[in-house]
Design an enzyme around this catalytic site. Sequence first.
Site, short mmCIF file in Angstrom:
data_model
loop_
_atom_site.label_atom_id
_atom_site.label_comp_id
_atom_site.label_asym_id
_atom_site.label_seq_id
_atom_site.Cartn_x
_atom_site.Cartn_y
_atom_site.Cartn_z
N LEU A 41 0.83 -1.21 0.00
CA LEU A 41 0.00 0.00 0.00
C LEU A 41 0.86 1.26 0.00
O LEU A 41 0.35 2.36 -0.08
CB LEU A 41 -0.89 0.01 1.25
N LYS A 59 14.09 -7.30 4.93
CA LYS A 59 14.32 -6.34 6.03
C LYS A 59 15.58 -6.64 6.83
O LYS A 59 16.18 -5.73 7.40
CB LYS A 59 13.10 -6.30 6.97
N GLY A 74 3.55 -11.92 21.60
CA GLY A 74 4.31 -12.35 20.43
C GLY A 74 5.78 -12.03 20.62
O GLY A 74 6.13 -11.11 21.38
N ASN A 111 4.46 -15.28 24.95
CA ASN A 111 4.55 -15.94 23.65
C ASN A 111 4.23 -17.42 23.78
O ASN A 111 4.49 -18.05 24.81
CB ASN A 111 5.96 -15.78 23.06
N TYR A 161 -3.71 -5.01 10.44
CA TYR A 161 -4.64 -4.02 9.86
C TYR A 161 -5.66 -4.63 8.91
O TYR A 161 -6.52 -3.91 8.40
CB TYR A 161 -3.89 -2.85 9.22
N GLY A 202 -4.01 -1.73 13.40
CA GLY A 202 -2.67 -1.48 12.90
C GLY A 202 -2.55 -0.51 11.74
O GLY A 202 -1.44 -0.19 11.32
P1 ATR Z 1 6.34 -11.80 12.26
O1 ATR Z 1 7.58 -11.37 11.56
O2 ATR Z 1 5.06 -11.41 11.56
O3 ATR Z 1 6.32 -11.41 13.71
P2 ATR Z 1 7.10 -14.47 13.02
O4 ATR Z 1 8.48 -13.97 13.25
O5 ATR Z 1 6.89 -15.77 12.35
O6 ATR Z 1 6.29 -13.40 12.17
O7 ATR Z 1 6.32 -14.46 14.43
C1 ATR Z 1 4.99 -14.81 14.53
C2 ATR Z 1 4.54 -14.63 15.97
O8 ATR Z 1 3.17 -15.02 16.05
C3 ATR Z 1 5.30 -15.49 16.96
O9 ATR Z 1 5.33 -14.83 18.21
C4 ATR Z 1 4.40 -16.73 17.02
O10 ATR Z 1 4.54 -17.49 18.18
P3 ATR Z 1 5.64 -18.66 18.26
O11 ATR Z 1 6.95 -18.00 18.57
O12 ATR Z 1 5.17 -19.56 19.35
O13 ATR Z 1 5.65 -19.35 16.91
C5 ATR Z 1 3.05 -16.08 16.99
N1 ATR Z 1 2.01 -17.02 16.58
C6 ATR Z 1 1.77 -17.47 15.33
N2 ATR Z 1 0.71 -18.31 15.33
C7 ATR Z 1 0.28 -18.39 16.62
C8 ATR Z 1 -0.79 -19.07 17.29
N3 ATR Z 1 -1.64 -19.85 16.60
N4 ATR Z 1 -0.94 -18.89 18.62
C9 ATR Z 1 -0.10 -18.10 19.32
N5 ATR Z 1 0.93 -17.42 18.75
C10 ATR Z 1 1.11 -17.55 17.43
#
Ligand code: ATR
Length: 297
Positions: free
Chosen positions: A20, A70, A136, A160, A237, A258
């Site tokens: 966007l 990034k 997270g 997390n 978002y 967001g």
């Molecule tokens: P991003 O760059 O978007 O943050 P990422 O580095 O893959 O993507 O991180 C995704 C986050 O979402 C992580 O904190 C992940 O938790 P885990 O470390 O346990 O994997 C969290 N996440 C993804 N799916 C989830 C779920 N179903 N329940 C809880 N946390 C989730």
Amino acid sequence: MVTGNAMLCGVIGNPVGHSLSPLMHNEIAKALGLDYIYVPCPVEHGTLGEAIRGAYALGFAGLNVTVPYKQEVIPFLTETDVSVRCIGACNTLVRLPDNGAANKGYKGYNTDAEGLFRAMRGQGMEIRGRACLLIGAGGAARAAAYLLVREGAASVTVLNRTPDKAEALAADMRRMAADGGEIAVAALPLAQWRELPGNSYLAIQTTSVGMHPHTDAAPVEDMDFYRKIAQAVDIIYTPSETRFMKHVKAAGGQAAGGLDMLICQGVAALELWNPGLHVPDEVISRVREIMEERLNG
Ligand code: ATR
């Protein structure tokens, strides 16, 4: 207005078709009458260094960087801002003046934290002195973590699903704070949220849970969790109101999405590329409406 002297900026990533940012930047430039153009630049895997050198040779004043580059972009930077060093990812390149061979190239910044800061401030969400939850511990959480340290949160609990990652991010936050103020950082497995002692947290939701198309999911379902949260921002978002936000509101708290962060990180980049520029709130509001139409249309 785009003349032969226009400032040239753009976004590099792969893919960039969904971004966007071109819409946002070109609308702001139109509203402000800037001689400026922002273009999408898809970069093939394995050609990032060539792309950066090429952009410099072509006179790009600035670039945004999106997925998947990034982190990969950092070795190609001439200088890095503290935001990049703390977050470990870069989303904005600012052209350095050509003062001879030594420092040709770009300085890298991360405007995600600044974007989140401005978005939260716009919602009346004050970080300083607050007990905060960071939900997270992935890439997106790192910008929020840096912001919470930078802005002097009193305490942060990183929640997390995978406990090790929460611990690792908490340790990084303590390092970020090492030469700064006092901040108490703890890590807690998400499933153990009942151990949280407080009841008026400022929460930042950074997981992908609840993002389109899985909009019927939230990181926690129990409403007792949400009764501990006074204010929250979900950095997702799409949709504009996540299930997490609905739960926060149903429990009596304030919740924001967001989109403002997305817009404000772009505005912060535009202001880095145009020193002295301040994008007025009315322009941001108008651009927000245009982006909402694009997202919902
Ligand atoms: P991003 O760059 O978007 O943050 P990422 O580095 O893959 O993507 O991180 C995704 C986050 O979402 C992580 O904190 C992940 O938790 P885990 O470390 O346990 O994997 C969290 N996440 C993804 N799916 C989830 C779920 N179903 N329940 C809880 N946390 C989730």
